[in-house]
Design an enzyme around this catalytic site. Structure first.
Site, short mmCIF file in Angstrom:
data_model
loop_
_atom_site.label_atom_id
_atom_site.label_comp_id
_atom_site.label_asym_id
_atom_site.label_seq_id
_atom_site.Cartn_x
_atom_site.Cartn_y
_atom_site.Cartn_z
N GLU A 121 0.84 -1.25 0.34
CA GLU A 121 -0.48 -0.85 0.51
C GLU A 121 0.74 1.53 -0.22
O GLU A 121 2.30 1.51 0.82
CB GLU A 121 -0.90 0.16 1.01
CG GLU A 121 -1.47 1.62 1.73
CD GLU A 121 -2.95 1.24 2.16
OE1 GLU A 121 -3.33 0.14 2.51
OE2 GLU A 121 -3.79 2.42 2.41
N ASP A 124 9.68 8.21 0.61
CA ASP A 124 8.67 7.79 -0.19
C ASP A 124 9.16 6.12 -0.96
O ASP A 124 9.65 5.76 -1.36
CB ASP A 124 9.57 8.60 -1.53
CG ASP A 124 9.08 9.46 -2.34
OD1 ASP A 124 8.39 7.94 -3.17
OD2 ASP A 124 9.50 9.26 -3.17
N ASP A 172 -1.86 12.28 -2.84
CA ASP A 172 -2.09 13.92 -3.09
C ASP A 172 -3.04 14.70 -4.07
O ASP A 172 -1.63 14.58 -5.28
CB ASP A 172 -1.35 14.23 -2.13
CG ASP A 172 -0.94 14.00 -1.01
OD1 ASP A 172 -1.47 14.16 -0.14
OD2 ASP A 172 0.28 13.93 -0.90
N ASP A 210 -10.52 11.45 -5.58
CA ASP A 210 -12.58 11.71 -4.72
C ASP A 210 -12.50 13.06 -5.94
O ASP A 210 -13.00 13.93 -5.64
CB ASP A 210 -12.58 12.24 -3.99
CG ASP A 210 -11.73 12.87 -3.15
OD1 ASP A 210 -10.58 13.03 -3.38
OD2 ASP A 210 -12.17 14.67 -2.16
N GLU A 264 -11.57 8.85 2.84
CA GLU A 264 -12.74 9.02 1.39
C GLU A 264 -13.22 9.28 2.62
O GLU A 264 -14.70 9.73 2.16
CB GLU A 264 -12.89 7.56 1.42
CG GLU A 264 -13.69 7.38 0.43
CD GLU A 264 -14.24 5.76 -0.05
OE1 GLU A 264 -13.64 4.86 0.70
OE2 GLU A 264 -15.60 5.78 0.00
C1 SAM Z 1 -4.69 12.35 0.52
S1 SAM Z 1 -3.56 11.54 1.72
C2 SAM Z 1 -4.62 9.51 1.76
C3 SAM Z 1 -4.38 8.64 2.51
C4 SAM Z 1 -5.37 7.35 2.93
N1 SAM Z 1 -4.65 6.17 1.77
C5 SAM Z 1 -6.92 7.85 2.98
O1 SAM Z 1 -7.33 7.63 1.66
O2 SAM Z 1 -7.39 8.32 4.14
C6 SAM Z 1 -2.04 10.48 0.97
C7 SAM Z 1 -0.65 10.42 1.50
O3 SAM Z 1 0.20 9.95 0.25
C8 SAM Z 1 1.31 9.89 1.43
N2 SAM Z 1 2.15 10.03 0.38
C9 SAM Z 1 2.00 11.37 -0.62
N3 SAM Z 1 3.32 10.69 -0.96
C10 SAM Z 1 3.92 9.84 -1.37
C11 SAM Z 1 5.18 8.95 -1.12
N4 SAM Z 1 6.03 9.51 -1.98
N5 SAM Z 1 5.26 7.97 -1.06
C12 SAM Z 1 4.58 7.14 0.23
N6 SAM Z 1 3.95 7.62 0.70
C13 SAM Z 1 2.83 8.89 0.34
C14 SAM Z 1 0.73 11.53 2.47
O4 SAM Z 1 1.79 11.42 3.42
C15 SAM Z 1 -0.84 11.08 2.41
O5 SAM Z 1 -0.37 10.53 4.07
#
Ligand code: SAM
Length: 177
Positions: A4, A56, A78, A114, A155
């Site tokens: 994930e 990352d 994001d 979304d 979500e």
């Molecule tokens: C909008 S949040 C969604 C979190 C979760 N998947 C949810 O649906 O509640 C996006 C997540 O992606 C993580 N993220 C952003 N860039 C990333 C990367 N290069 N590798 C891993 N995670 C990353 C952010 O820290 C953040 O927690």
């Protein structure tokens, strides 16, 4: 082994670990509060099939062996809505190449958003990539979340704010013999 990417608070990853005890799951998330939240879930639920990479996901993917992942989740990444930030989106050609390398033949790649414009972007990039297939046949295939896909925190917030979501399930094509 399942992966994930960006697990946020970790509720989806913990649910998958609990319901698939024979699967090893790796979660990548740089956000320390998210990692702390997942550690709490792991502790409370007594889960022993999750490993965490707190950085990352692109670097983790480069370190994983070819064809080692049977399922990958990218839930509500994001959206980076401004045009000048689109290059920061996780779904972009070099990350899809990374993913194509580590996914096994026939592996599933689940992605959700979304943000309708990012949804179109995801589809366009996945369909343009030679390693991926989108087996959807009807609108219900992307408008409704499958039963083995619990709602994430992000979500739930989108739904509360009146935004619906898109749920994509792509397949890694078989490598040429
Ligand atoms: C909008 S949040 C969604 C979190 C979760 N998947 C949810 O649906 O509640 C996006 C997540 O992606 C993580 N993220 C952003 N860039 C990333 C990367 N290069 N590798 C891993 N995670 C990353 C952010 O820290 C953040 O927690």
């Amino acid at each position: 082994m399942w992966l994930e990417i960006g697990f946020g608070g970790g509720e989806h990853l913990a649910w998958q670990a609990e319901h698939n005890p024979d699967v090893a799951l790796i979660g990548a998330e740089p956000f320390i509060n998210g990692v702390a939240s997942l550690l709490g879930l792991i502790d409370r639920q007594g889960l022993n099939n999750i490993r965490i990479y707190q950085d990352d996901a692109a670097d983790l993917m480069d370190a994983l062996p070819e064809a080692s992942i049977a399922r990958c989740f990218l839930l509500f990444p994001d959206p980076w809505p401004k045009r000048r930030h689109h290059k920061r989106r996780f779904v972009r050609p070099e990350n899809l190449d990374r993913l194509a390398r580590i996914l096994a033949d026939g592996a599933e790649f689940r992605a959700a958003t979304d943000h309708m414009e990012y949804g179109r972007w995801m589809l366009w990039h996945l369909l343009a990539h030679p390693a991926f297939d989108w087996p959807a046949e009807a609108a219900a295939d992307w408008r409704f979340r499958p039963a083995d896909w619990p709602q994430t925190r992000y979500e739930a917030k989108a739904a509360k704010d009146g935004r619906s979501s898109l749920y994509f399930s792509f397949r890694r094509r078989n490598r040429a013999q």
